[in-house]
Design a protein around this motif. Sequence first.
Motif, PDB file in Angstrom:
ATOM      1  N   ASN A 233      29.125  31.840  14.029  1.00 21.07           N
ATOM      2  CA  ASN A 233      30.249  30.910  13.985  1.00 21.07           C
ATOM      3  C   ASN A 233      29.882  29.546  14.535  1.00 21.07           C
ATOM      4  OD1 ASN A 233      32.332  32.821  13.110  1.00 21.07           O
ATOM      5  ND2 ASN A 233      31.894  33.804  15.060  1.00 21.07           N
ATOM      6  N   ILE A 234      30.505  28.546  13.946  1.00 22.18           N
ATOM      7  CA  ILE A 234      30.455  27.194  14.476  1.00 22.18           C
ATOM      8  C   ILE A 234      31.900  26.754  14.626  1.00 22.18           C
ATOM      9  CG2 ILE A 234      30.305  26.044  12.217  1.00 22.18           C
ATOM     10  CD1 ILE A 234      28.274  24.096  13.608  1.00 22.18           C
ATOM     11  N   PHE A 235      32.203  26.073  15.708  1.00 23.61           N
ATOM     12  CA  PHE A 235      33.569  25.676  15.997  1.00 23.61           C
ATOM     13  C   PHE A 235      33.726  24.173  15.803  1.00 23.61           C
ATOM     14  CE2 PHE A 235      33.021  29.672  18.064  1.00 23.61           C
ATOM     15  CZ  PHE A 235      34.249  30.293  17.967  1.00 23.61           C
ATOM     16  N   ILE A 236      34.825  23.779  15.169  1.00 17.41           N
ATOM     17  CA  ILE A 236      35.190  22.378  14.995  1.00 17.41           C
ATOM     18  C   ILE A 236      36.560  22.209  15.645  1.00 17.41           C
ATOM     19  CG2 ILE A 236      35.676  20.542  13.329  1.00 17.41           C
ATOM     20  CD1 ILE A 236      33.983  22.168  11.302  1.00 17.41           C
ATOM     21  N   TRP A 237      36.696  21.233  16.537  1.00 18.64           N
ATOM     22  CA  TRP A 237      37.985  21.026  17.179  1.00 18.64           C
ATOM     23  C   TRP A 237      38.213  19.553  17.429  1.00 18.64           C
ATOM     24  CZ3 TRP A 237      33.745  22.824  19.823  1.00 18.64           C
ATOM     25  CH2 TRP A 237      33.352  22.109  20.955  1.00 18.64           C
ATOM     26  N   GLY A 238      39.491  19.224  17.589  1.00 17.95           N
ATOM     27  CA  GLY A 238      39.853  17.846  17.865  1.00 17.95           C
ATOM     28  C   GLY A 238      41.311  17.724  18.233  1.00 17.95           C
ATOM     29  N   SER A 239      41.676  16.559  18.742  1.00 14.22           N
ATOM     30  CA  SER A 239      43.056  16.327  19.152  1.00 14.22           C
ATOM     31  C   SER A 239      43.968  16.073  17.960  1.00 14.22           C
ATOM     32  CB  SER A 239      43.127  15.147  20.119  1.00 14.22           C
ATOM     33  OG  SER A 239      42.590  13.991  19.501  1.00 14.22           O
ATOM     34  N   ASP A 240      43.384  15.775  16.804  1.00 15.31           N
ATOM     35  CA  ASP A 240      44.145  15.569  15.577  1.00 15.31           C
ATOM     36  C   ASP A 240      43.841  16.728  14.620  1.00 15.31           C
ATOM     37  OD1 ASP A 240      45.480  14.685  13.340  1.00 15.31           O
ATOM     38  OD2 ASP A 240      44.288  12.870  13.074  1.00 15.31           O
ATOM     39  N   ALA A 241      44.828  17.566  14.371  1.00 14.08           N
ATOM     40  CA  ALA A 241      44.629  18.751  13.533  1.00 14.08           C
ATOM     41  C   ALA A 241      44.242  18.361  12.109  1.00 14.08           C
ATOM     42  CB  ALA A 241      45.888  19.606  13.519  1.00 14.08           C
ATOM     43  N   ILE A 242      44.808  17.285  11.602  1.00 12.39           N
ATOM     44  CA  ILE A 242      44.523  16.861  10.233  1.00 12.39           C
ATOM     45  C   ILE A 242      43.079  16.380  10.127  1.00 12.39           C
ATOM     46  CG2 ILE A 242      45.117  15.180   8.445  1.00 12.39           C
ATOM     47  CD1 ILE A 242      48.026  15.356   9.484  1.00 12.39           C
ATOM     48  N   ALA A 243      42.638  15.591  11.077  1.00 10.35           N
ATOM     49  CA  ALA A 243      41.264  15.065  11.048  1.00 10.35           C
ATOM     50  C   ALA A 243      40.243  16.194  11.170  1.00 10.35           C
ATOM     51  CB  ALA A 243      41.067  14.041  12.153  1.00 10.35           C
ATOM     52  N   ALA A 244      40.484  17.141  12.071  1.00 10.41           N
ATOM     53  CA  ALA A 244      39.557  18.270  12.222  1.00 10.41           C
ATOM     54  C   ALA A 244      39.526  19.109  10.947  1.00 10.41           C
ATOM     55  CB  ALA A 244      39.959  19.127  13.417  1.00 10.41           C
ATOM     56  N   SER A 245      40.684  19.326  10.343  1.00 10.61           N
ATOM     57  CA  SER A 245      40.747  20.091   9.092  1.00 10.61           C
ATOM     58  C   SER A 245      40.014  19.364   7.976  1.00 10.61           C
ATOM     59  CB  SER A 245      42.205  20.325   8.678  1.00 10.61           C
ATOM     60  OG  SER A 245      42.873  21.082   9.639  1.00 10.61           O
ATOM     61  N   LYS A 246      40.196  18.047   7.905  1.00 11.42           N
ATOM     62  CA  LYS A 246      39.509  17.263   6.869  1.00 11.42           C
ATOM     63  C   LYS A 246      37.998  17.327   7.058  1.00 11.42           C
ATOM     64  CE  LYS A 246      43.132  14.124   5.557  1.00 11.42           C
ATOM     65  NZ  LYS A 246      43.434  12.860   4.955  1.00 11.42           N
ATOM     66  N   ALA A 247      37.532  17.292   8.294  1.00 12.81           N
ATOM     67  CA  ALA A 247      36.089  17.380   8.551  1.00 12.81           C
ATOM     68  C   ALA A 247      35.542  18.704   8.034  1.00 12.81           C
ATOM     69  CB  ALA A 247      35.806  17.230  10.041  1.00 12.81           C
TER      70      ALA A 247
END
Length: 161
Positions: A76-90
Amino acid sequence: MNKSQKSEIVSALTTEFKSSAAVIMCDYRGLAVSELEALRKIAREKDAKVQVVKNTLATIALNNAEMTGIEIKDTNIFIWGSDAIAASKAAVDFAKANDKFVIRTAYIDGQAADEKKVRAFATLPGREELLGMLASVWMGPVRNFTIGLDALKRKKEEEAA
């Protein structure tokens, strides 16, 4: 990795996950290091963070951050951020370019989410797009008023000539 290093990683991840609107878990098996660097670059542009974490450490950090309902297994690799839309787009943007990259599950806005929800969030307009739309709506009446004044001015000039 000794016990103190593991506890440092868990505490850092717990802090990061608590302050994040989205934590997305993806399978990266079969990707080259250069491809993972491309993912990191995409995430950096969208103010998201990316990290490969051992499953046991990630499970502890997620539980400490009160994010339950996600099953963690395999690579697994984890992607996270304070903006759910931006993290999802990434995540979705990178998945479009790489067949081996698979979005598994996520924790978005306090709830466990599947791949479909992550993809749905990625289709939403981002913060900058929303601000542009809002500015356009606010400027509409002013724009229409100035167009009307300009048309009235032209009409008066034509009548005077």
